[in-house]
Write a protein that holds these residues in place. Structure first.
Motif, short mmCIF file in Angstrom:
data_model
loop_
_atom_site.label_atom_id
_atom_site.label_comp_id
_atom_site.label_asym_id
_atom_site.label_seq_id
_atom_site.Cartn_x
_atom_site.Cartn_y
_atom_site.Cartn_z
N LYS A 391 51.53 39.60 37.94
CA LYS A 391 51.52 38.70 39.11
C LYS A 391 50.33 39.01 40.02
CE LYS A 391 56.60 38.32 39.12
NZ LYS A 391 56.88 39.32 38.06
N ASP A 392 50.44 40.11 40.77
CA ASP A 392 49.39 40.45 41.74
C ASP A 392 48.28 41.32 41.14
OD1 ASP A 392 50.77 39.10 43.77
OD2 ASP A 392 52.00 40.85 44.21
N PHE A 393 48.56 41.97 40.05
CA PHE A 393 47.54 42.81 39.41
C PHE A 393 46.56 41.95 38.62
CE2 PHE A 393 50.53 46.21 40.29
CZ PHE A 393 49.73 47.33 40.45
N VAL A 394 45.29 42.32 38.71
CA VAL A 394 44.21 41.63 37.99
C VAL A 394 43.76 42.52 36.85
CG1 VAL A 394 41.85 40.71 38.16
CG2 VAL A 394 43.45 40.44 40.08
N MET A 395 43.70 41.96 35.64
CA MET A 395 43.30 42.78 34.49
C MET A 395 41.80 43.07 34.53
SD MET A 395 43.82 42.08 30.40
CE MET A 395 45.60 41.88 30.61
N LEU A 396 41.47 44.36 34.44
CA LEU A 396 40.07 44.79 34.40
C LEU A 396 39.60 45.03 32.98
CD1 LEU A 396 39.90 47.39 37.32
CD2 LEU A 396 39.30 44.97 37.38
N TYR A 397 40.50 45.52 32.15
CA TYR A 397 40.12 45.85 30.78
C TYR A 397 41.35 45.77 29.87
CZ TYR A 397 38.64 48.48 26.68
OH TYR A 397 38.35 48.85 25.40
N SER A 398 41.15 45.19 28.72
CA SER A 398 42.20 45.13 27.70
C SER A 398 41.66 45.65 26.39
CB SER A 398 42.71 43.68 27.53
OG SER A 398 43.53 43.59 26.38
N GLY A 399 42.32 46.66 25.85
CA GLY A 399 41.96 47.17 24.55
C GLY A 399 42.81 46.57 23.45
N ALA A 400 43.63 45.57 23.83
CA ALA A 400 44.55 44.95 22.87
C ALA A 400 43.85 43.83 22.11
CB ALA A 400 45.77 44.41 23.59
#
Length: 450
Positions: A391-400
């Motif tokens: 919701k409020d968190f913004v993704m900075l990095y995804s290793g998926a």
């Protein structure tokens, strides 16, 4: 204070799941976390020696607390060797090493130079840097007056901090070092950081911004940013004041102010209030874009936090089940340049004013929601993205990757060599810089207009 809970049927864990919680301060946060798990059917257990827990929330780290951890089966708050990111010398070392490697390996990104977001810093525990500092200070004082702030590398709540404000202070410090007065090796482990003497002020008061970096999963890495709040001093800013509460904004220091109880609500602002203030006072005067706080400033914080994560990505203990919420403190100077002051493990999560009562519970709930969702999806071999709890968190990095996590019958399939390399709780030696391995999904490019 120790808390353990047991769960009846949440996500896809076993029928009974236990939660262990150790916290050394603030009963209201204890109640908040308990309420979160109670509403989801978890039950508390009280013995830290039990090993049938599913989640352990620890404030202080020790080998004993991690001994019972089982990768892929348990969730545990705080990555064991997060000191490479959350201590002042650890972060400084990691960024220096990363900058040295980054000149050769760009990974398709334009990394910031340290001088663009870290104030000039000298390590006083290293003789060469200590001598360089004293030499630099003497030369600098001949040109302009400057101040330095000395912070213990593992310190918190303002303990052990002191200022060097005139030509005599560094000379006294140099004398103390040369005669080994009051500075045994542990006491000498602090950096001297150039003090930003012309910070942006809000109603004449100094402030900084607390934001959050969430590492919700370490295998694969899933890293997020969240806005926090603005922390202000009680008193009007005076760079020559001898009162530390004029210079340090954290609530522990401000609570010592004789009028704190009356001023408390005005020492913490929401990011929306900060944004409105900047729009009204500085947008036209400084030629800023509208909503600079929620736009360019937010992007700059994300850019800096992403770079800090990449600096330690190959150092952190990445056994599946570890997660971490890290407090990141930023200062804005009068020219609207953004500086990273520090990153801290175990950030304060007490909510003793109205703004914090809004920010902290939402931060804690979404931290746990994201962590549990990711852990569950990895165990069930489900596709990780999208995340229903984001919701409020913004993704900075995804290793998926787009497909489900690769698993063994007992959990996440691991790179044993990497685990062996990363399981230690001690940072690497300074002279050794590890290169990056593997091909993670590329980081979304972050641009900033300041």
């Amino acid at each position: 204070m120790i808390l353990m809970l047991k769960m009846r049927c949440v996500c896809s864990f076993t029928t009974l799941t236990w939660f262990w919680f150790a916290w050394t301060h603030v009963a209201d946060f204890l109640c908040r976390v308990s309420s979160y798990f109670d509403s989801r059917g978890w039950m508390r257990i009280y013995s830290e020696h039990r090993e049938d827990f599913k989640l352990k929330w620890c404030v202080t780290k020790s080998p004993a607390k991690y001994r019972s951890f089982r990768e892929g089966r348990h969730l545990m708050y705080q990555i064991p060797n997060n000191m490479v990111l959350t201590t002042k010398i650890g972060l400084l070392r990691s960024l220096r090493e990363f900058e040295q490697v980054g000149r050769k390996v760009q990974h398709g990104h334009r990394w910031l130079k340290m001088e663009e977001f870290i104030p000039s810093t000298y390590r006083m525990d290293m003789k060469k840097e200590r001598e360089l500092f004293f030499s630099h200070f003497t030369q600098q004082e001949a040109v302009e007056s400057c101040m330095w702030i000395c912070k213990p590398t593992n310190g918190s709540q303002g303990r052990g901090i002191f200022l060097l404000k005139n030509t005599q202070d560094p000379l006294l410090l140099k004398f103390a070092f040369s005669h080994s007065l009051a500075f045994s090796p542990p006491q000498a482990s602090f950096p001297n950081i150039r003090y930003i003497q012309k910070p942006l002020l809000l109603d004449g008061r100094k402030f900084d911004v607390r934001s959050y970096l969430l590492i919700a999963c370490t295998a694969p890495y899933m890293v997020f940013f969240r806005h926090g709040y603005v922390r202000l001093t009680c008193d009007v800013y005076d760079p020559m004041s001898n009162n530390l509460s004029t210079h340090l904004t954290n609530q522990y220091v401000q609570k010592k102010h004789p009028h704190y109880s009356e001023l408390k609500e005005d020492t913490v602002w929401s990011m929306e209030s900060f944004n409105t203030y900047v729009n009204l006072r500085f947008q036209v005067a400084k030629g800023l874009p509208r909503d600079w706080v929620l736009g360019a400033f937010a992007r700059r914080m994300q850019q800096i936090m992403t770079q800090c994560f990449f600096a330690v990505k190959d150092k952190l203990d990445c056994r599946p089940g570890f997660f971490d919420l890290i407090g990141c403190d930023f200062l804005v100077d009068e020219s609207f340049k953004v500086w990273l002051l520090e990153m801290t493990c175990n950030p304060a999560l007490n909510a003793d004013c109205e703004v914090l009562k809004e920010v902290i519970p939402r931060t804690v709930s979404e931290t746990l929601d994201l962590t549990l969702e990711l852990f569950s999806k990895c165990r069930l071999r489900k596709k990780i993205l999208p995340l229903a709890s984001q919701k409020d968190f913004v993704m900075l990095y995804s290793g998926a990757s787009d497909h489900a996590c690769s698993k063994t019958s007992n959990g996440i399939k691991l790179d044993k060599k990497k685990i062996k390399r990363n399981h230690t709780t001690q940072p690497k030696r300074e002279s050794k810089v590890e290169g990056k391995k593997g091909a993670d999904n590329p980081l979304p490019k972050v641009t900033s207009s300041l």
